[in-house]
Enzyme design. Structure first.
Site, mmCIF file in Angstrom:
data_model
loop_
_atom_site.group_PDB
_atom_site.id
_atom_site.type_symbol
_atom_site.label_atom_id
_atom_site.label_comp_id
_atom_site.label_asym_id
_atom_site.label_seq_id
_atom_site.Cartn_x
_atom_site.Cartn_y
_atom_site.Cartn_z
ATOM 1 N N GLU A 1 0.818 -0.982 -0.070
ATOM 2 C CA GLU A 1 0.057 0.119 -0.104
ATOM 3 C C GLU A 1 0.800 1.172 -0.172
ATOM 4 O OE1 GLU A 1 -3.071 -0.025 -1.180
ATOM 5 O OE2 GLU A 1 -3.843 -1.535 0.517
ATOM 6 N N THR B 1 2.853 2.238 -2.408
ATOM 7 C CA THR B 1 4.067 1.777 -2.794
ATOM 8 C C THR B 1 3.952 1.883 -4.386
ATOM 9 O OG1 THR B 1 3.093 -0.398 -2.958
ATOM 10 C CG2 THR B 1 4.943 -0.034 -1.325
ATOM 11 N N SER C 1 -26.408 6.295 -16.373
ATOM 12 C CA SER C 1 -26.097 5.084 -15.298
ATOM 13 C C SER C 1 -27.459 4.881 -14.639
ATOM 14 C CB SER C 1 -25.090 5.534 -14.163
ATOM 15 O OG SER C 1 -25.672 6.454 -13.296
ATOM 16 N N SER D 1 -14.220 1.589 -7.285
ATOM 17 C CA SER D 1 -15.388 1.839 -8.014
ATOM 18 C C SER D 1 -15.081 2.732 -9.209
ATOM 19 C CB SER D 1 -16.484 2.081 -7.279
ATOM 20 O OG SER D 1 -16.580 3.269 -7.007
ATOM 21 N N GLU E 1 -7.074 9.814 -14.674
ATOM 22 C CA GLU E 1 -7.303 10.181 -13.235
ATOM 23 C C GLU E 1 -6.463 11.389 -12.989
ATOM 24 O OE1 GLU E 1 -8.174 8.617 -10.242
ATOM 25 O OE2 GLU E 1 -9.716 7.733 -11.356
ATOM 26 N N ASP F 1 -4.823 0.560 -8.862
ATOM 27 C CA ASP F 1 -6.205 0.141 -9.184
ATOM 28 C C ASP F 1 -6.536 -0.373 -10.726
ATOM 29 O OD1 ASP F 1 -6.287 0.804 -6.494
ATOM 30 O OD2 ASP F 1 -6.759 3.033 -7.082
HETATM 31 C C1 GLA Z 1 -5.445 4.562 -3.960
HETATM 32 C C2 GLA Z 1 -4.507 4.820 -5.246
HETATM 33 C C3 GLA Z 1 -3.509 3.812 -5.561
HETATM 34 C C4 GLA Z 1 -2.678 3.453 -4.497
HETATM 35 C C5 GLA Z 1 -3.433 3.385 -3.219
HETATM 36 C C6 GLA Z 1 -2.518 3.321 -2.091
HETATM 37 O O1 GLA Z 1 -6.054 3.308 -3.973
HETATM 38 O O2 GLA Z 1 -5.672 5.241 -6.264
HETATM 39 O O3 GLA Z 1 -2.953 4.458 -6.715
HETATM 40 O O4 GLA Z 1 -1.900 4.673 -4.230
HETATM 41 O O5 GLA Z 1 -4.532 4.357 -2.956
HETATM 42 O O6 GLA Z 1 -1.848 2.117 -2.189
#
Ligand code: GLA
Length: 412
Positions: free
Chosen positions: A55, A57, A89, A152, A191, A203
């Site tokens: 996390e 990272t 939606s 999501s 994003e 993600d």
């Molecule tokens: C969010 C961000 C990811 C990542 C996490 C932490 O989910 O979208 O890119 O940095 O936080 O690991």
């Protein structure tokens, strides 16, 4: 930031994801037909994710280890030739929410806002990357809980990306196609530049590249990845997801602050990123940094090691030995990185006290979800303990479900 947790804090809950279940692809197709009077050209869907470990990272060029959830967001799509993008939606109440139609050529970062920013941003980035986006009608339906730290927003973006590519006749997986890692970069650009969230690659890579029955070991620096088998059931284990249902306002600013802190530390150490700092050099590096940056660096370096150690254990089938890594990750995120909160800590502590092998917060923090690795026979007890602890702390009851590694994004 966007991400699963922040996006919905900042922009209000999206109107899908928590109500009547049922295969989202079918619901999207039916909803499209109802709205447009004809069937869509196709339906594409993408999952939410949990991150087993690794996390904060990803934006430090480090390691992550997510898996895809069974919950998905589906996009039913039809190509248009007039350059317009329409997005609707289907809410859980069966009602449509329709965004103002926009001309793809007129899209600019920052507009539209709200949930429509995600599909619009994807159209914007694909067009910028040279994909012919001639316009489209999109209808969305999904089951990824919103605002729960389960990505999501990325599920929606990834499903939209595959849909718009599909309408343009581009199969990402064919030779000569863009390939999923490249699409993940495009979604990250959406994003970062369109939605305005400084998130990393975790993600969207999870949503696009995960496969059933595996966790995805991704080295963000090299882009190399490995599908590592993860069969909790065979080991008599379950991954319990605890959606705290908490969303704290801090999440957006805190994410950016942490990220800038890490980048500043790397600069002061003369490194391209914190990934280049090896554990053996950690103590010396900490001495050279100002006090406030030290815990951030300690978290990133130790978290990368925890991912490597978890992967080692999984490769040799020692799934029941990874609990300690998960719990150590939580402690590091709570004490060093300082992105946990009461709801996450209560969930983790109650799960551990009730016999979970390990537990940790997942995602950006300050709300969202935690996971607990539990023996299947102990799950009910862990669930009871977490629910009771929430009641004792007068917190909104958490939502609990078991997650198994599910397929990544694709055409339905
Ligand atoms: C969010 C961000 C990811 C990542 C996490 C932490 O989910 O979208 O890119 O940095 O936080 O690991």
């Amino acid at each position: 930031m966007s991400t699963e947790s922040a996006d919905h804090n900042a922009r209000g809950s999206a109107p899908w994801g928590q109500g009547p279940q049922g295969p989202p692809a079918e619901r999207a197709e039916k909803a499209f037909t109802e709205l447009h009077g004809h069937a869509p050209e196709g339906v594409w869907s993408a999952p939410g994710r949990v991150n087993l470990i690794g996390e904060h990272t990803d934006y430090n060029n480090g390691y992550v280890l997510p898996f895809a959830l069974p919950h998905r967001t589906a996009v039913a799509a039809q190509r248009r030739e007039d350059g317009l993008l329409t997005v609707a939606s289907l809410g859980d109440d069966g009602q449509f929410q329709q965004a103002e139609p926009v001309r793809v050529a007129d899209l600019r970062p920052g507009s539209p806002r709200g949930w429509a920013a995600y599909p619009a941003g994807v159209a914007w980035v694909l067009a910028a990357e040279g994909v012919p986006v001639t316009g489209a009608d999109l209808v969305i339906s999904g089951t990824v809980p919103t605002g729960a730290g389960l990505s999501s927003s990325h599920a929606l973006e990834c499903a939209t990306a595959l849909a718009l590519l599909g309408l343009a006749g581009i199969d990402p997986d064919q030779p000569g196609g863009p390939g999923r890692p490249r699409i993940a970069r495009w979604v990250q650009r959406c994003e970062n530049e369109f939605v305005g969230a400084p998130t990393g690659l975790l993600d969207q890579t999870a949503s696009l590249c995960c496969v059933r029955g595996h966790v995805l070991f991704l080295d963000v620096r090299s882009g190399e990845s490995e599908q590592v088998p993860f069969d909790a059931e065979a080991a008599g284990l379950e991954v319990l997801v605890i959606d705290t249902r908490a969303k704290h306002a801090l999440v957006e600013s805190a994410y950016g602050d942490r990220r800038r802190g890490c980048e500043q530390a790397a600069r002061l150490l003369g490194l391209p990123s914190l990934r280049e700092l090896e554990p053996a050099g950690l103590a010396g590096a900490l001495d050279r940094l100002p006090e406030p940056l030290r815990p951030l660096v300690r978290h990133v370096v130790t978290e990368n090691q925890r991912v490597l150690s978890t992967v080692d254990k999984l490769r040799s089938g020692r799934l029941d030995e990874i609990g300690g890594e998960l719990t150590a990750s939580h402690a590091s995120l709570r004490d060093d990185y300082q992105v946990s909160c009461l709801e996450l800590d209560v969930a983790v502590e109650a799960a551990l006290a009730a016999g979970a092998l390990g537990a940790r917060m997942v995602g950006g923090g300050f709300g969202g979800s935690a996971i607990a690795l539990v023996r299947a026979g102990q799950r009910a007890e862990v669930e009871r303990a977490v629910t009771a602890a929430y009641a004792r702390h007068e917190l909104t009851a958490p939502r609990l479900f078991v997650a198994v590694p599910s397929p990544g994004a694709g055409r339905d």
